[in-house]
Write an enzyme that holds these catalytic residues in place. Structure first.
Site, PDB file in Angstrom:
ATOM      1  N   GLN A   1      40.902 -19.003  -3.771  1.00 28.52           N
ATOM      2  CA  GLN A   1      39.694 -19.047  -4.595  1.00 28.52           C
ATOM      3  C   GLN A   1      39.996 -18.600  -6.020  1.00 28.52           C
ATOM      4  O   GLN A   1      39.577 -19.226  -6.986  1.00 28.52           O
ATOM      5  CB  GLN A   1      38.611 -18.148  -4.000  1.00 28.52           C
TER       6      GLN A   1
ATOM      7  N   GLU B   1      33.577 -17.791  -8.159  1.00 26.91           N
ATOM      8  CA  GLU B   1      33.428 -18.191  -9.552  1.00 26.91           C
ATOM      9  C   GLU B   1      34.172 -17.339 -10.560  1.00 26.91           C
ATOM     10  O   GLU B   1      34.536 -17.821 -11.640  1.00 26.91           O
ATOM     11  CB  GLU B   1      31.929 -18.268  -9.890  1.00 26.91           C
TER      12      GLU B   1
HETATM   13 MO1  MOS Z   1      28.270 -22.606  -7.978  1.00 30.05          MO
HETATM   14  S1  MOS Z   1      28.052 -23.407  -9.868  1.00 30.05           S
HETATM   15  O1  MOS Z   1      27.024 -21.462  -7.973  1.00 30.05           O
HETATM   16  O2  MOS Z   1      28.009 -23.765  -6.810  1.00 30.05           O
END
Ligand code: MOS
Length: 695
Positions: free
Chosen positions: A594, A661
């Site tokens: 990730q 993210e």
């Molecule tokens: Mo992510 S942009 O929260 O799928």
């Protein structure tokens, strides 16, 4: 909150569905083929604004195998949705080039494609405006921004503080529109029968698709079933249902046959969302020691005329650094463009490019090492809400990164390291991402054979969700992963939040732990259970609603080394290191994937990704992977992600923060800062193309 006992959480369990995937048995949406199946090929508007006056379907209908051409005159009616993007084929209006205006349905994909291409569309075209400009008269202040954040924030007197500051940075940064390109394009197989609608859909959240499609077709949610067993990436583009899944359901209803629809890669550049371009002004005021007195971050963005979507570009700036005087704003303009939406770390990714570039500029202006500058501006509590951080280990990430990367003896002089014809430089930037949690339900069952089944409508979009939930369940049940089957990817399972906002593991894991705890409780109170099995359920709505008010965020530090060719301006990222503090890491193997996946996408943002708007044509021109460049293996050389131990009891039973993210956040700034260090040229407009360096 105390975190649960753990034996398997923290271990590098192989993907539980790994064998299924490598042997081709794992089935993705498009691979489902119900009897009587037909194929749908969508048709896109060829004007940027106006109306579809008529479509001549005669030629198409003579093609052998063609069953129907569906457009707004003959499409099944839908209930009006909140998101007008979902009002597919409901009116003559065209809000942007590429919007769906029809769909061809045929016995074969070939015939459907031929039919789609043979349509003759009569448009009433209107002048369009697709150009984002900082002085656009249509810019306005939205009510709120994505994820419900306040549009603006203001503390103290930032203008006066800027005025008084001995050291100032005032710069404009820009980021281009970028398009999500998961390996698996959006795809749906839709089937109607007496019970309602079944969708095999490539989505990040089956429960949300069910709720949305049920409302559109005015049915109870129980009459819609959404199956997403395996999903080949999404990055946000599959976070919420968009036009394609609606079109598939609508087409299947119209022809009374199951319909298979895959969005061609080129169509993804119009109908599945993208990251808004941004124009950002950052002003930093500091004293001679580099202590910030003022932070002002203002962002300008675009959205479509049919749906307001405003990315939270300056929101991460609200929590990053201490300064008494601060302002963050967002302004947006409605243009005749496709509707922007989520793309990995919406807000944080472009916003932190600007802020972390500006911090580098401030470090240079103050003559302070950029790692040291950040450490010096570390806040004691959330600088805007005043809430304590549940945990914050940015400084530990910076220090550990500096040590591992070999930062300490860095000569800050720009353009000083020439090796052959390559200028070498290094840069650093900080990362952050909120630690969200969203209500979900789960069930846990002790089967008559002594094995356990855990059910939750979670989605594994390639992250390893199925695997980490197996580890979490095994620990909560005090058993081993091989005795636990986790069933996910189906809206018939207990409803759950989507795989988005880096909150899957935290949200689903909480529900799984609570269901497993309830099952253990039940088992301990009952006698012989082997004959019938025992089940328990959990709903985390109350638990999450009652959590204490704290500022919960993951942090990280990214370091990059670049080489810039003196003659061609070509930039290569030679080395990247990310150090993250993201709570407990459930599975080091999938977590590393990730992190380095996010960092790779950040490298791609820094050097390649850019959707080019043509003002006259009224759309993005580069609409395939030949022209829209994403980082490939050859672009990624030496990349590593590590993490610092973080034991945060204020998050969830697992102690996790979410890692999907944060890896993309700060990467582009670290690379741009390294390019400055290599060359003495500050690139404030992404991507860092060679022509910008040669100019
Ligand atoms: Mo992510 S942009 O929260 O799928």
């Amino acid at each position: 909150m105390t975190t649960t006992a753990r034996k398997y959480v923290g271990t590098a369990l192989d993907r539980v569905e790994g064998m299924e995937k490598v042997t081709g048995r794992a089935r993705y949406a498009y691979e489902h083929s119900p009897d009587e199946l037909v194929y749908a090929v969508p048709v896109q508007a060829a004007i940027a604004r106006g109306e579809v006056r008529a479509i001549d379907v005669q030629a198409a209908l003579t093609i052998p195998g063609v069953i129907a051409i569906i457009w707004h005159r003959n499409a099944p009616r839908l209930a009006p949705p909140d998101n007008a993007e979902l009002s597919v084929l409901q009116s003559a209006r065209v809000a942007y080039r590429g919007q769906y205006i029809a769909v061809a349905v045929a016995e074969t994909l070939q015939a459907a494609g031929d039919a789609a291409r043979s349509l003759s569309v009569d448009y009433a075209s209107e002048p369009h405006d697709t150009e984002l400009r900082a002085d656009h008269p249509g810019l306005y202040r939205p009510e709120k921004v994505n994820a419900g954040y306040p549009t603006d924030s203001e503390h103290g007197d930032p203008d006066a503080a800027m005025e008084a500051a001995p050291i100032r940075v005032d710069a404009i940064y820009s980021t281009p529109a970028e398009h999500n390109n998961p390996m698996e394009p959006h795809a749906t197989v839709a089937r109607w029968d007496a019970d309602g609608l079944t969708l095999y859909d490539s989505t990040q959240g089956a429960s949300a698709v069910r709720a949305t499609l049920a409302a559109l077709f005015a049915m109870p949610p129980a009459n819609v079933r959404v199956i997403a067993s395996h999903v080949g990436g999404g990055f946000g583009s599959k976070g919420l249902p968009l036009a394609p899944v609606v079109l598939a359901a609508l087409a299947a209803k119209h022809v009374s046959r199951p319909v298979k629809l895959a969005v061609p890669r080129q169509q993804m550049f119009a109908v599945t969302g993208y990251r808004t371009p941004t124009i950002q002004r950052v002003r930093l005021g500091a004293d001679a020691d580099g202590r910030l007195t003022a932070i002002v971050h203002e962002a300008i963005e675009q959205c479509s005329t049919i749906r307001e979507f405003v990315e939270q570009t300056t929101v991460p700036t609200r929590i990053m650094y201490a300064a008494a005087n601060r302002r963050t704003t967002h302004r947006v303009v409605r243009l005749d463009v496709p509707t922007p939406s989520w793309m990995r770390a919406p807000g944080e990714a472009p916003g932190m490019f600007a802020l972390e570039s500006a911090m580098d500029e401030l470090a240079i202006a103050c003559g302070i090492d950029p790692v040291e500058l950040r450490v010096r501006n570390e806040p004691d509590a959330d600088p805007e809400s005043g809430e304590p951080f549940s945990s914050r280990n940015l400084v530990a990430c910076l220090r550990e990164g500096a040590r591992r990367f070999g930062w300490t003896d860095r000569d800050p002089t720009p353009g000083a390291r020439l090796v052959g014809r390559t200028l070498i430089g290094t840069g650093v930037a900080a990362s952050t991402y909120p630690a969200y949690r969203s209500p979900s339900q789960a069930s846990a069952r002790l089967e008559p054979d002594g094995r356990y089944t855990v059910r939750i409508a979670a989605t594994d979009i390639g992250t390893g969700a199925r695997t980490v939930l197996t580890q979490i369940a095994a620990d909560a049940l005090r058993t081993s992963p091989d005795r636990v089957t986790v069933e996910i990817g189906d809206s018939a399972l207990p409803p759950a939040t989507l795989a988005g906002g880096s909150m899957g593991t935290a949200s689903w894991g909480t529900a799984v732990v609570r269901a497993c705890e309830a099952l253990r409780e039940r088992v301990s109170r009952s006698g012989d259970v082997r004959s019938t099995g025992l089940e328990a359920t959990a709903d985390t709505k109350e638990e999450i609603g009652a959590q204490e008010r704290l500022s919960r965020h993951a942090f990280g530090a990214q370091f990059a080394e670049v080489g810039v060719d003196v003659d061609t301006g070509e930039t290569r990222v030679l080395r990247m290191l990310g150090v993250f503090a993201a709570g407990r890491i459930v599975n080091p193997k999938t977590a590393r994937s990730q992190f380095i996946g996010g960092m790779t996408m950040g490298l791609s943002t820094a050097l390649f990704e850019e959707s080019l708007m043509d003002r006259e044509f009224g759309d993005y021109l580069n609409r395939d992977l030949a022209q829209y460049h994403v980082a490939a293996c050859a672009d990624v050389r030496d990349i590593e992600a590590v993490w610092v131990e973080e034991d945060d009891p204020h998050l969830n039973p697992m102690g996790t923060k979410g890692i999907g993210e944060i890896g993309i956040v700060g990467t582009a700034a670290a690379i741009a800062n390294a390019v400055y260090h290599a060359t003495g040229i500050r690139i404030r407009d992404l991507p860092i193309r060679l022509d910008k360096l040669l100019r």
